[in-house]
Enzyme design. Structure first.
Site, PDB file in Angstrom:
ATOM      1  N   ARG A 122       0.821  -1.231   0.000  1.00  0.00           N
ATOM      2  CA  ARG A 122       0.000   0.000   0.000  1.00  0.00           C
ATOM      3  C   ARG A 122       0.847   1.270   0.000  1.00  0.00           C
ATOM      4  NH1 ARG A 122      -3.158  -2.893   3.953  1.00  0.00           N
ATOM      5  NH2 ARG A 122      -4.825  -4.016   2.881  1.00  0.00           N
ATOM      6  N   LYS A 144       1.673  11.237 -11.414  1.00  0.00           N
ATOM      7  CA  LYS A 144       0.852  10.282 -12.165  1.00  0.00           C
ATOM      8  C   LYS A 144       1.666   9.038 -12.450  1.00  0.00           C
ATOM      9  CE  LYS A 144      -2.358  13.167 -14.792  1.00  0.00           C
ATOM     10  NZ  LYS A 144      -2.830  13.425 -16.172  1.00  0.00           N
ATOM     11  N   GLU A 186       6.694  19.096 -25.393  1.00  0.00           N
ATOM     12  CA  GLU A 186       5.984  19.384 -24.137  1.00  0.00           C
ATOM     13  C   GLU A 186       6.436  20.727 -23.549  1.00  0.00           C
ATOM     14  OE1 GLU A 186       3.503  18.056 -22.392  1.00  0.00           O
ATOM     15  OE2 GLU A 186       3.265  16.004 -23.135  1.00  0.00           O
ATOM     16  N   LYS A 226       4.512  23.231 -13.924  1.00  0.00           N
ATOM     17  CA  LYS A 226       3.786  22.002 -13.591  1.00  0.00           C
ATOM     18  C   LYS A 226       3.625  21.856 -12.078  1.00  0.00           C
ATOM     19  CE  LYS A 226       2.800  17.400 -14.820  1.00  0.00           C
ATOM     20  NZ  LYS A 226       3.107  16.173 -15.555  1.00  0.00           N
ATOM     21  N   GLU A 236      -6.450  16.514 -10.875  1.00  0.00           N
ATOM     22  CA  GLU A 236      -6.945  16.832 -12.201  1.00  0.00           C
ATOM     23  C   GLU A 236      -8.423  17.193 -12.268  1.00  0.00           C
ATOM     24  OE1 GLU A 236      -6.378  14.780 -16.565  1.00  0.00           O
ATOM     25  OE2 GLU A 236      -5.427  13.939 -14.794  1.00  0.00           O
ATOM     26  N   ARG A 240      -5.511  21.323 -13.315  1.00  0.00           N
ATOM     27  CA  ARG A 240      -4.561  20.408 -13.923  1.00  0.00           C
ATOM     28  C   ARG A 240      -4.951  20.040 -15.352  1.00  0.00           C
ATOM     29  NH1 ARG A 240      -1.353  15.544 -10.833  1.00  0.00           N
ATOM     30  NH2 ARG A 240      -0.138  14.892 -12.616  1.00  0.00           N
ATOM     31  N   ASN A 244      -3.473  19.467 -20.365  1.00  0.00           N
ATOM     32  CA  ASN A 244      -3.907  18.639 -21.499  1.00  0.00           C
ATOM     33  C   ASN A 244      -3.939  19.404 -22.816  1.00  0.00           C
ATOM     34  OD1 ASN A 244      -4.250  16.342 -19.931  1.00  0.00           O
ATOM     35  ND2 ASN A 244      -6.328  16.946 -19.340  1.00  0.00           N
ATOM     36  N   HIS A 247      -3.335  17.697 -26.058  1.00  0.00           N
ATOM     37  CA  HIS A 247      -3.309  16.259 -25.772  1.00  0.00           C
ATOM     38  C   HIS A 247      -4.516  15.494 -26.296  1.00  0.00           C
ATOM     39  CE1 HIS A 247       0.280  17.014 -23.494  1.00  0.00           C
ATOM     40  NE2 HIS A 247       0.360  15.742 -23.120  1.00  0.00           N
ATOM     41  N   HIS A 251      -3.152  12.673 -28.328  1.00  0.00           N
ATOM     42  CA  HIS A 251      -3.297  11.254 -27.977  1.00  0.00           C
ATOM     43  C   HIS A 251      -3.916  10.465 -29.114  1.00  0.00           C
ATOM     44  CE1 HIS A 251      -3.101  11.723 -23.331  1.00  0.00           C
ATOM     45  NE2 HIS A 251      -2.000  11.175 -23.788  1.00  0.00           N
ATOM     46  N   HIS A 263       5.408  10.537 -28.297  1.00  0.00           N
ATOM     47  CA  HIS A 263       4.389  11.305 -27.577  1.00  0.00           C
ATOM     48  C   HIS A 263       4.547  12.815 -27.781  1.00  0.00           C
ATOM     49  CE1 HIS A 263       1.481  12.425 -24.530  1.00  0.00           C
ATOM     50  NE2 HIS A 263       2.396  13.183 -23.944  1.00  0.00           N
TER      51      HIS A 263
END
Lengths: 361, 361
Positions: A122, A144, A186, A226, A236, A240, A244, A247, A251, A263
Site C-alpha cells: 500500500r 501520475k 511538451e 507544472k 486533475e 490540472r 492537457n 493532448h 493522444h 508522444h
C-alpha cells in the site's frame, strides 16, 4: 547551479531538484532525505549500460543496500507483466515499508516504478531520476503513474508523489536526438500556457543544439509551471486539465500512428491543430497559431501527420479516458499565455473535426 | 432503524449506513449520492445466486445501467488474475471516470473491487455493500484494498475510500454460521479496545443467536470505533495500528494453518494469546485474559490452535509486513478499554514467543 522547486499536495510535500551532474552526487542527495535502507534501482535496457554502475556505486558509498532490476526498454513495458515482475522482485528481496525505489529512466520507467511503489505494501517511498527530456519536463513531476491496457494507454494507475525528483540535464547528452526534440514538444506546450518570460525563452531555440544549451532553464521553467498546477490540484479536477493542451488530438493521432509518432511529436501536432482550429473559429487570436508553428518547426517538430483524421484517429478519440458522460473539455489558447476550457459533447467535437481537419491521406 | 456513521479522511468524506433491509432500497440510496451512470456490480459465486438479481433490479429501477461480474468465491480470488479480469471487463464496458463500482460481498470482494476502483483510470467511484459480518464490522470501513501475492497476504493494495458503505444486517441470515462467528472475533477485538459500553454490550452475547439478535448494535459500535480511528489516521502511521490488536500472532497462525482457520478465528487466537502473554509479563492486569476468553468461548471461538508456535508460524511472523528495520510493534491491553504499544525487535519477540508460547503439537 542547483535549482529547487517545491511541490505540495494534500498528503505530501517534496522537492524537484535540477542539478547538472547531479547523478554523480546521487548518494549525497538520497542520504539527505532517506535513512539507511534497501533501494531497488529500476531502470531499462537503454539506460542501464550507461548509468546503472555509477548509480549503484553512489548508493553503496552512501551506505544504502542497492538492488538492480532492468526492464526492457519501450512503451510495451508499461504492462501488467512487468508490473507483476517488479513487485514479485520487491517481495523476493523482502522489501518493507521502510525501503525505497529509485526510478532511473524515461517516462516508461517512471510510470511503471511509480505504480509499483504506490501499490506494493500500500505504498513505499520512491525517488524519480528522469533521464529523458520528456520525463524531466513532464511525467516525473505530478505523481501520475500508469501502465497500459490493450484497450488504451495509461488506463491503470495512481496518483502517488515521490520523495524527490532529481533531474540531471547533462544526461540529455546521451539521449538520442529525436527524444530530445519530442521532449521539447511538451516544453513548447508549457511555454504556450504560461506565456511571458517562458515563451520569450523559447524564442532563443532555433535548433536542437539550442535545446541542450538552454536545457536547465527550459526544464526549470516547465517544472515550475507544472509544480504550481499540481500543488493547486493534484487529481486533475480543474486546473490540472490545462496541462492537457494539445493532448486530446495529440493522444488520438499518437494512437492512430501506432508507434510511428513519439508522444511529444503527437503533442506538437495536437497543439498546432487545436490552435489552427480555434483560430479559424475566432476563439484564438491571430497570429497565435503562426507563433506556435514557428516554435515547433524551429527544431523540426511536426505540425501534422497522415494519421490525423483517419478512422483510427476518430476511434481513439472516442475512447479518450477524459470523456465524462459523453462530454469532453478541449483546452485552447485565447492567446499565448492565456488558456481556456471548451467543454463540448464528443459527438459535436467529432462532427466539427470531420468538417475542419484536413484528411491528408 | 437507520444508523449513519461519518468517516472523514484527508481526501474524502463518506457515510457508513447500517440499514436493516437496506439491500431492498439500494437504488434509492445510490440515487442520493450518484448521478445516473453505469454501475458494475462485483460479487462472488456464493452471493450472486441470492442477491444479484435483486441488486440489478434495484439499480435498473433507479435509472442506472447495471453490469454484473461474478468472481469465484474465496481468498484465492484476491489475485492478479482476477484483478486483471475485473479491470479488462471495466474497459470492455467502456467505463469512464463518471461510472462506478458496487462491491457486494465479503472481504475478498471488497478488497479486490476496491483495488480495481482505485487504479482503473487512476480511480473511479465505489460503494461497498459488505455481506459478511467480518466485512461489515471491519474490512469495508477504512479504505484498505488488497490482493495477495505468493509471498504473503495483502502485499499489494491501496488506501482508497468508497463514496458510501451500506450495511444490511439482515443479510447475515443467509451467511453460514461459522462466518458469523468469525466476524464476531473482530467485534470482540474492537470491544476490548474500546471498553465501557461496547464491552458491556458483548456481555449479552452467549450464543450465535445472540449475535443475530444484537447485530445492528454490534456492527454500529464496531464501525463507530473504526471510523473514529480511520478519521484520525488514514494510513496507519500510529492510531490505526491499535486495530492490529491480536493480528500479529493472528496473521501468523492463520498463515501457518494454511486455510484451516478463518481470519476472525485466527484473530480470536491472537487476541487471547497476546493477553495471556502480556498478563504473564505483568503488563496486562488480571483478569483481562480471563474476561477475553469468556467472551470468545461464549460463541465457540478458539483460544489456541495446533498451528501456533510451529516452524510455519515463526516463518510467517518473520515476514509480517508491519516489520520495519527488524522491529515490530505489538499491541496489548493494559486492561479492557486501555490498549498500548510495545515496540520490540523481531528477534527478541521470537525468542520470547518460543519460550512462552505452548507448542501444542
Amino acid at each position: 547551479m542547483e535549482q529547487t522547486i517545491k511541490v505540495k499536495t494534500a498528503h505530501h510535500a517534496y522537492a524537484v531538484k535540477i542539478i547538472p551532474n547531479g547523478l554523480s552526487q546521487l548518494g549525497i542527495y538520497l542520504s539527505k532525505i532517506w535513512s539507511k535502507r534497501q533501494i531497488a534501482i529500476i531502470t531499462d535496457e537503454n539506460v542501464a549500460p550507461i548509468y546503472a554502475e555509477q548509480v549503484r556505486q553512489q548508493l553503496g558509498s552512501a551506505g544504502f543496500t542497492a538492488q538492480l532490476l532492468v526492464i526492457p526498454a519501450g512503451e510495451r513495458s508499461k504492462s501488467w507483466q512487468q508490473l507483476i515482475k517488479l513487485i514479485d522482485q520487491l517481495a523476493a528481496w523482502h522489501f518493507t515499508r521502510s525501503d525505497g525505489i529509485l526510478a532511473v529512466g524515461g517516462g516508461v520507467i517512471g510510470d511503471l516504478a511509480g505504480l509499483a511503489a504506490s501499490i506494493y505494501l500500500r505504498g513505499i517511498s520512491i525517488v524519480q531520476v528522469p533521464t529523458s527530456l520528456l520525463a524531466q519536463v513532464d511525467s516525473s513531476v505530478g505523481g501520475k503513474t500508469a501502465i497500459d491496457l490493450t484497450a488504451g494507454k495509461n488506463l491503470v494507475g495512481t496518483f502517488y508523489q515521490p520523495d524527490l525528483v532529481l533531474i540531471d540535464p547533462t544526461v540529455l547528452q546521451t539521449l538520442p536526438e529525436r527524444l530530445v526534440i519530442e521532449g521539447y514538444g511538451e516544453v513548447i506546450k508549457c511555454a504556450a500556457l504560461v506565456g511571458s518570460n517562458f515563451w520569450q525563452l523559447t524564442s532563443k531555440i532555433h535548433s536542437v543544439a539550442d535545446i541542450y544549451k538552454f536545457s536547465s532553464e527550459l526544464i526549470a521553467a516547465s517544472v515550475a509551471f507544472k509544480a504550481k498546477v499540481v500543488t493547486e490540484d493534484e487529481t486533475e479536477t480543474h486546473q490540472r486539465q490545462l496541462l492537457n493542451l494539445g493532448h486530446t488530438l495529440g493522444h488520438a493521432v499518437e494512437r492512430a500512428a501506432a508507434g510511428r509518432l513519439f508522444h511529444g511529436e503527437a503533442v506538437a501536432i495536437g497543439l498546432y491543430q487545436i490552435c489552427r482550429l480555434f483560430e479559424k473559429a475566432k476563439l484564438t487570436v491571430s497570429p497565435t497559431t503562426e507563433q506556435v508553428a514557428q516554435r515547433l518547426q524551429a527544431v523540426g517538430l511536426p505540425l501534422t501527420d497522415e494519421a490525423l483524421a483517419t478512422p483510427a484517429f476518430y476511434a481513439a478519440l472516442t475512447h479518450d479516458k477524459k470523456i465524462h458522460d459523453g462530454r469532453l473539455t478541449l483546452i485552447y489558447l485565447e492567446k499565448i499565455g492565456q488558456p481556456n476550457f471548451y467543454p463540448w459533447s464528443l459527438k459535436k467535437v467529432i462532427i466539427w473535426l470531420k468538417r475542419e481537419l484536413p484528411t491528408i491521406n
